[in-house]
Motif scaffolding. Structure first.
Motif, mmCIF file in Angstrom:
data_model
loop_
_atom_site.group_PDB
_atom_site.id
_atom_site.type_symbol
_atom_site.label_atom_id
_atom_site.label_comp_id
_atom_site.label_asym_id
_atom_site.label_seq_id
_atom_site.Cartn_x
_atom_site.Cartn_y
_atom_site.Cartn_z
ATOM 1 N N ILE A 62 0.866 -1.178 0.000
ATOM 2 C CA ILE A 62 0.000 0.000 0.000
ATOM 3 C C ILE A 62 0.904 1.230 0.000
ATOM 4 O O ILE A 62 1.645 1.455 0.949
ATOM 5 C CB ILE A 62 -0.939 0.012 1.222
ATOM 6 N N GLU A 63 0.857 1.955 -1.091
ATOM 7 C CA GLU A 63 1.710 3.136 -1.223
ATOM 8 C C GLU A 63 0.861 4.343 -1.581
ATOM 9 O O GLU A 63 -0.279 4.216 -2.016
ATOM 10 C CB GLU A 63 2.770 2.872 -2.303
ATOM 11 N N LYS A 64 1.435 5.543 -1.421
ATOM 12 C CA LYS A 64 0.696 6.753 -1.758
ATOM 13 C C LYS A 64 0.360 6.765 -3.241
ATOM 14 O O LYS A 64 1.128 6.227 -4.038
ATOM 15 C CB LYS A 64 1.539 7.976 -1.389
ATOM 16 N N PRO A 65 -0.764 7.365 -3.625
ATOM 17 C CA PRO A 65 -1.647 8.171 -2.795
ATOM 18 C C PRO A 65 -2.628 7.314 -1.979
ATOM 19 O O PRO A 65 -3.138 6.310 -2.461
ATOM 20 C CB PRO A 65 -2.412 9.010 -3.818
ATOM 21 N N TYR A 66 -2.827 7.741 -0.728
ATOM 22 C CA TYR A 66 -3.845 7.091 0.105
ATOM 23 C C TYR A 66 -4.509 8.113 1.008
ATOM 24 O O TYR A 66 -4.022 9.235 1.171
ATOM 25 C CB TYR A 66 -3.266 5.925 0.894
ATOM 26 N N CYS A 67 -5.655 7.706 1.583
ATOM 27 C CA CYS A 67 -6.412 8.570 2.493
ATOM 28 C C CYS A 67 -5.522 8.953 3.677
ATOM 29 O O CYS A 67 -4.939 8.092 4.322
ATOM 30 C CB CYS A 67 -7.658 7.828 2.986
ATOM 31 N N ALA A 68 -5.431 10.261 3.959
ATOM 32 C CA ALA A 68 -4.542 10.740 5.013
ATOM 33 C C ALA A 68 -4.944 10.187 6.376
ATOM 34 O O ALA A 68 -4.116 10.051 7.270
ATOM 35 C CB ALA A 68 -4.567 12.269 5.051
ATOM 36 N N ARG A 69 -6.210 9.835 6.512
ATOM 37 C CA ARG A 69 -6.713 9.366 7.802
ATOM 38 C C ARG A 69 -6.676 7.838 7.899
ATOM 39 O O ARG A 69 -6.059 7.271 8.780
ATOM 40 C CB ARG A 69 -8.161 9.867 7.940
ATOM 41 N N LEU A 70 -7.339 7.174 6.968
ATOM 42 C CA LEU A 70 -7.492 5.717 7.050
ATOM 43 C C LEU A 70 -6.359 4.955 6.368
ATOM 44 O O LEU A 70 -6.204 3.752 6.574
ATOM 45 C CB LEU A 70 -8.825 5.292 6.427
ATOM 46 N N GLY A 71 -5.589 5.637 5.524
ATOM 47 C CA GLY A 71 -4.498 4.951 4.830
ATOM 48 C C GLY A 71 -4.963 4.037 3.713
ATOM 49 O O GLY A 71 -4.179 3.239 3.201
ATOM 50 N N THR A 72 -6.217 4.150 3.309
ATOM 51 C CA THR A 72 -6.720 3.304 2.218
ATOM 52 C C THR A 72 -6.311 3.921 0.875
ATOM 53 O O THR A 72 -6.413 5.134 0.686
ATOM 54 C CB THR A 72 -8.260 3.190 2.286
ATOM 55 N N PRO A 73 -5.831 3.085 -0.054
ATOM 56 C CA PRO A 73 -5.273 3.624 -1.291
ATOM 57 C C PRO A 73 -6.314 4.290 -2.179
ATOM 58 O O PRO A 73 -7.472 3.878 -2.241
ATOM 59 C CB PRO A 73 -4.675 2.385 -1.966
ATOM 60 N N PHE A 74 -5.861 5.363 -2.849
ATOM 61 C CA PHE A 74 -6.668 6.054 -3.854
ATOM 62 C C PHE A 74 -6.226 5.615 -5.243
ATOM 63 O O PHE A 74 -5.042 5.360 -5.468
ATOM 64 C CB PHE A 74 -6.457 7.572 -3.770
ATOM 65 N N GLY A 81 -3.271 15.363 2.192
ATOM 66 C CA GLY A 81 -4.321 15.526 3.194
ATOM 67 C C GLY A 81 -5.702 15.114 2.721
ATOM 68 O O GLY A 81 -6.679 15.261 3.461
ATOM 69 N N ALA A 82 -5.825 14.610 1.496
ATOM 70 C CA ALA A 82 -7.139 14.216 0.988
ATOM 71 C C ALA A 82 -7.701 13.051 1.797
ATOM 72 O O ALA A 82 -6.972 12.145 2.199
ATOM 73 C CB ALA A 82 -7.032 13.819 -0.482
ATOM 74 N N LEU A 83 -9.011 13.116 2.049
ATOM 75 C CA LEU A 83 -9.668 12.079 2.843
ATOM 76 C C LEU A 83 -10.604 11.254 1.973
ATOM 77 O O LEU A 83 -11.210 11.772 1.035
ATOM 78 C CB LEU A 83 -10.469 12.713 3.980
ATOM 79 N N SER A 84 -10.736 9.980 2.324
ATOM 80 C CA SER A 84 -11.667 9.103 1.617
ATOM 81 C C SER A 84 -13.096 9.398 2.076
ATOM 82 O O SER A 84 -13.315 9.998 3.139
ATOM 83 C CB SER A 84 -11.320 7.644 1.923
ATOM 84 N N ALA A 85 -14.039 8.955 1.284
ATOM 85 C CA ALA A 85 -15.451 9.125 1.646
ATOM 86 C C ALA A 85 -15.752 8.455 2.981
ATOM 87 O O ALA A 85 -16.499 8.985 3.816
ATOM 88 C CB ALA A 85 -16.335 8.535 0.543
ATOM 89 N N GLU A 86 -15.127 7.294 3.213
ATOM 90 C CA GLU A 86 -15.366 6.556 4.463
ATOM 91 C C GLU A 86 -14.844 7.346 5.668
ATOM 92 O O GLU A 86 -15.494 7.401 6.711
ATOM 93 C CB GLU A 86 -14.687 5.181 4.392
#
Ligand SMILES: [Zn+2]
Length: 263
Positions: A62-74, A81-86
């Protein structure tokens, strides 16, 4: 020749660095375990401390880009600093979560090797990977603490894999390892096979900060370490206990995580 070098050579940045570290660590004990095997399967590799080409191919980092909070990949880079919907719809009690890899076949073998076969040497390599994948949360941490097992399960298994990983992360980074901050005050059923809401219910109130620990965690940034993040029920319950016990901020670092859907 180290069979996994070619494959790792295609990987950028921290992956190469961690591989070099793993090989250096492997050299020190290679003489004790000849012929060396892949960390995740029985295939031989030239040096202890790596994955064979087949396993490297199945190890999904799991590498960037990912949700800044949950770490889930985009799928796309949405900026720092982008956040996922979750993360927006259902903010977790912890500040950030980081993980090395998707919890699929190879990561599962590594985790199970650590958990059920007492492969304590695995903890060092897995901890090294975690320290690099979670460099931001590790850098900010005052103390590193594991999700505890209930004492009955610890007695049965003799070994808390999360504590082994937390210790490896702390050793790798020079951070303070605090293994007894949290206590599992209630034995819980295995989370495997439970739905998300059943998992939440199963671990609710299962953790408590040890009475002697609040001065140590008061206002501090605590890095909570676990092996796998599935729905997050366990680390969320443990995070809430830490915050109730006075911790300032809790970040989470796991080896592998389930990624559902994707943003
Ligand atoms: Zn392998």
């Amino acid at each position: 020749m180290d069979d996994s070098t070619d494959i790792a050579g295609e990987r950028p940045g921290w992956v190469q660095r961690l591989r070099r570290g793993a090989i250096a660590a492997g050299d020190r004990i290679a003489d004790l375990a000849l012929p060396p095997q892949c960390l995740a399967c029985d295939r031989h590799v030239a040096r202890l401390g790596g994955l064979c080409p087949v396993c490297w191919g199945g190890f999904r980092l799991i590498e960037k880009p990912y949700c800044a909070r949950l770490g889930t990949p985009f799928a796309y880079d949405l900026g720092a600093g982008a956040l996922s919907a979750e993360a927006i719809a259902d903010p977790p009690p912890f500040e950030r979560c980081r993980a090395v890899a998707h919890f699929d076949e190879v990561a599962r073998k590594l985790v199970h090797g650590l958990k059920y076969r007492d492969h304590i040497e695995l903890a060092r390599w897995m901890g090294g990977w975690m320290a690099r994948a979670g460099a931001d949360v590790v850098a900010d941490a005052d103390i590193v603490t594991p999700v505890p097992l209930h004492r009955f399960r610890l007695w049965m298994r003799r070994f808390n894999q999360s504590a082994a990983l937390a210790q490896a992360v702390a050793t790798e980074t020079g951070k303070r390892f605090a293994p007894t901050v949290l206590k599992r005050v209630r034995a819980t059923a295995q989370q495997v096979g439970l739905s998300a809401s059943e998992r939440d219910k199963n671990v609710r109130g299962a953790f408590r900060v040890m009475p002697e620990e609040p001065p140590e965690i008061a206002g501090r940034r605590v890095l909570l370490v676990d092996d796998v993040y599935t729905t997050g029920a366990t680390v969320k319950a443990a995070t809430r206990a830490l915050l109730r016990g006075g911790a300032g901020v809790v970040d989470v670092l796991v080896f592998a995580r389930v990624v559902r859907g994707g943003d």
